[in-house]
Design an enzyme around this catalytic site. Sequence first.
Site, short mmCIF file in Angstrom:
data_model
loop_
_atom_site.label_atom_id
_atom_site.label_comp_id
_atom_site.label_asym_id
_atom_site.label_seq_id
_atom_site.Cartn_x
_atom_site.Cartn_y
_atom_site.Cartn_z
N ASN A 1 -0.20 18.89 -21.03
CA ASN A 1 -0.40 17.94 -22.14
C ASN A 1 -0.17 18.58 -23.50
O ASN A 1 -0.42 17.93 -24.53
CB ASN A 1 -1.82 17.36 -22.08
CG ASN A 1 -1.97 16.37 -20.94
OD1 ASN A 1 -1.03 15.66 -20.61
ND2 ASN A 1 -3.13 16.37 -20.31
N GLU B 1 10.57 18.58 -24.41
CA GLU B 1 9.80 18.94 -23.21
C GLU B 1 10.23 20.31 -22.67
O GLU B 1 9.42 21.06 -22.14
CB GLU B 1 9.97 17.87 -22.11
CG GLU B 1 9.46 16.48 -22.49
CD GLU B 1 7.93 16.36 -22.52
OE1 GLU B 1 7.21 17.30 -22.17
OE2 GLU B 1 7.46 15.27 -22.94
N LYS C 1 6.93 23.37 -14.21
CA LYS C 1 6.09 22.19 -13.98
C LYS C 1 5.65 22.13 -12.51
O LYS C 1 4.48 21.84 -12.22
CB LYS C 1 6.83 20.90 -14.39
CG LYS C 1 5.93 19.69 -14.21
CD LYS C 1 6.32 18.47 -15.00
CE LYS C 1 5.30 17.35 -14.75
NZ LYS C 1 5.66 16.08 -15.33
N GLU D 1 -4.64 16.71 -11.57
CA GLU D 1 -5.07 16.97 -12.96
C GLU D 1 -6.58 17.12 -13.10
O GLU D 1 -7.22 16.43 -13.88
CB GLU D 1 -4.53 15.87 -13.90
CG GLU D 1 -4.53 16.30 -15.35
CD GLU D 1 -3.69 15.41 -16.25
OE1 GLU D 1 -2.59 15.00 -15.84
OE2 GLU D 1 -4.13 15.14 -17.36
N HIS E 1 1.28 11.39 -28.22
CA HIS E 1 1.14 10.01 -27.71
C HIS E 1 0.62 9.08 -28.80
O HIS E 1 1.05 7.94 -28.92
CB HIS E 1 0.17 9.97 -26.53
CG HIS E 1 0.84 10.18 -25.21
ND1 HIS E 1 0.15 10.48 -24.06
CD2 HIS E 1 2.14 10.12 -24.84
CE1 HIS E 1 0.98 10.61 -23.06
NE2 HIS E 1 2.20 10.40 -23.50
N LYS F 1 3.25 11.75 -11.07
CA LYS F 1 2.46 10.78 -11.84
C LYS F 1 3.35 9.59 -12.12
O LYS F 1 4.49 9.74 -12.60
CB LYS F 1 1.99 11.38 -13.16
CG LYS F 1 0.85 12.35 -13.03
CD LYS F 1 -0.04 12.30 -14.26
CE LYS F 1 0.22 13.43 -15.21
NZ LYS F 1 -0.63 13.39 -16.41
N ARG G 1 0.81 -1.23 0.00
CA ARG G 1 0.00 0.00 0.00
C ARG G 1 0.84 1.27 0.00
O ARG G 1 0.38 2.35 0.37
CB ARG G 1 -0.95 0.04 1.20
CG ARG G 1 -2.00 -1.04 1.16
CD ARG G 1 -3.24 -0.64 1.94
NE ARG G 1 -4.24 -1.65 1.82
CZ ARG G 1 -4.27 -2.74 2.57
NH1 ARG G 1 -3.35 -2.94 3.48
NH2 ARG G 1 -5.23 -3.63 2.40
N HIS H 1 0.94 16.55 -26.40
CA HIS H 1 0.91 15.14 -25.99
C HIS H 1 -0.28 14.35 -26.53
O HIS H 1 -0.19 13.13 -26.61
CB HIS H 1 0.96 15.04 -24.46
CG HIS H 1 2.35 15.21 -23.92
ND1 HIS H 1 3.08 16.35 -24.12
CD2 HIS H 1 3.16 14.37 -23.21
CE1 HIS H 1 4.27 16.22 -23.54
NE2 HIS H 1 4.35 15.03 -22.99
N ARG I 1 -3.58 21.54 -14.67
CA ARG I 1 -2.47 20.66 -15.04
C ARG I 1 -2.58 20.17 -16.49
O ARG I 1 -1.59 19.72 -17.07
CB ARG I 1 -2.41 19.48 -14.06
CG ARG I 1 -1.14 18.65 -14.23
CD ARG I 1 -0.93 17.66 -13.11
NE ARG I 1 0.25 16.85 -13.38
CZ ARG I 1 0.89 16.14 -12.48
NH1 ARG I 1 0.51 16.17 -11.23
NH2 ARG I 1 1.93 15.42 -12.81
N HIS J 1 9.34 9.00 -27.18
CA HIS J 1 8.36 9.91 -26.56
C HIS J 1 8.65 11.37 -26.93
O HIS J 1 7.77 12.08 -27.40
CB HIS J 1 8.40 9.71 -25.04
CG HIS J 1 7.45 10.60 -24.30
ND1 HIS J 1 6.11 10.35 -24.25
CD2 HIS J 1 7.64 11.74 -23.60
CE1 HIS J 1 5.51 11.30 -23.54
NE2 HIS J 1 6.43 12.15 -23.13
#
Length: 334
Positions: free
Chosen positions: A232, A172, A214, A224, A239, A130, A108, A235, A228, A249
């Site tokens: 993207n 980026e 960021k 998000e 993606h 993330k 956990r 992206h 946020r 990427h």
Amino acid sequence: MELVAINGNKTFSQIMIGESLDNLRKYVVGRKLFIITDSNVERLYKNHFPLAPIYSFMAGEASKNLQTVMAIYRWLLKNDADRSSFIVGIGGGVVCDLAGFVASTFMRGIDFGFVATSLLAQVDASVGGKNGVDLDGFKNIIGTFNQPKFVICDISMLRTLPSSEFSSGMAEVVKHALIADKSKFELIEKNLGAIMSQDREMLEYLITRSVKIKASIVEADEHEKGLRRVLNLGHTWGHAVEKVSGISHGQAVSVGLAFSANLSLEKGLLSSPERDRLINLLKNLGLPTTTSANPKDVFDVILKDKKRENDSIYFVLMKGIGNVVVEKISFNEI
Ligand code: NAD
């Protein structure tokens, strides 16, 4: 060394830009340490790792899946990891995503940190909490929000990064400038030589600016729900191009930035000289701005994007350079 703090809802995370892998042990005192890395980083830097059990997987996106996650869980159990243990991922974005996901779910959740070794990981993947893995070709579709206790961005390790990977990270860096920092965009335009030759001072400045941009967005919207989404930029299309064409990427993000610039131009938000400046900059950084992938295949992937809402999708558009807007755009329009 530059320090940037991220104050998450429940956690505090410290990003150390310019700190060294050699000092890693200083940040994990009195805890049983477990290291997760990939085959390339292990081969190049194992001699600099502190003494600890090491799990190394085959480098590359293809390893970022639940099979690798399960293998790491079993390795942790076999090596008597417990809830007071500490996991450190040493590597690029794939290592950070895997290590963060494993640490967030094992028993956990146990504490973790990163030594980010690729430019992309230093400015993006290690920052923001993330942590995700891919499933059946869908990127980052299983994941958690959870901040690392610390991130070490060791700039000297970028020297061994293949030049195409360095360029990928720059995509980026350019994205962050497009979102919030016009002067950074101009600085990159004017200092291509220093950047590509990895001038340390220049890199420390650019990485710190990216991390700060960021971090401020993540602090305002950790999970998000709204703001946020601006991260993207490039992206959604990127993606999908990554999935269809198999390019890296960062390269796919570059193609996505060019797509977003063209859409922003169509919608009257970006001028054509601004669009051309961006395309030139990406090309000068050794990045692609177009793809030979079939647009229909790319579009089919977008239809399954996490950010889809009925017949439209949140798309990040450029409002000049250094400013963005998020618009819900219908699939018809795309
Ligand atoms: P990567 O981890 O695959 O690293 C790229 C390549 O560089 C690999 O072959 C790796 O072994 C090698 N490498 C890394 N550091 C090196 C070094 N110092 N010297 C020599 N080789 C080195 O990929 P990446 O580009 O770092 O990251 C991309 C991944 O990050 C994608 O999976 C993407 O989804 C993820 N990502 C996650 C987030 C997030 O917020 N969680 C954000 C952006 C990207």
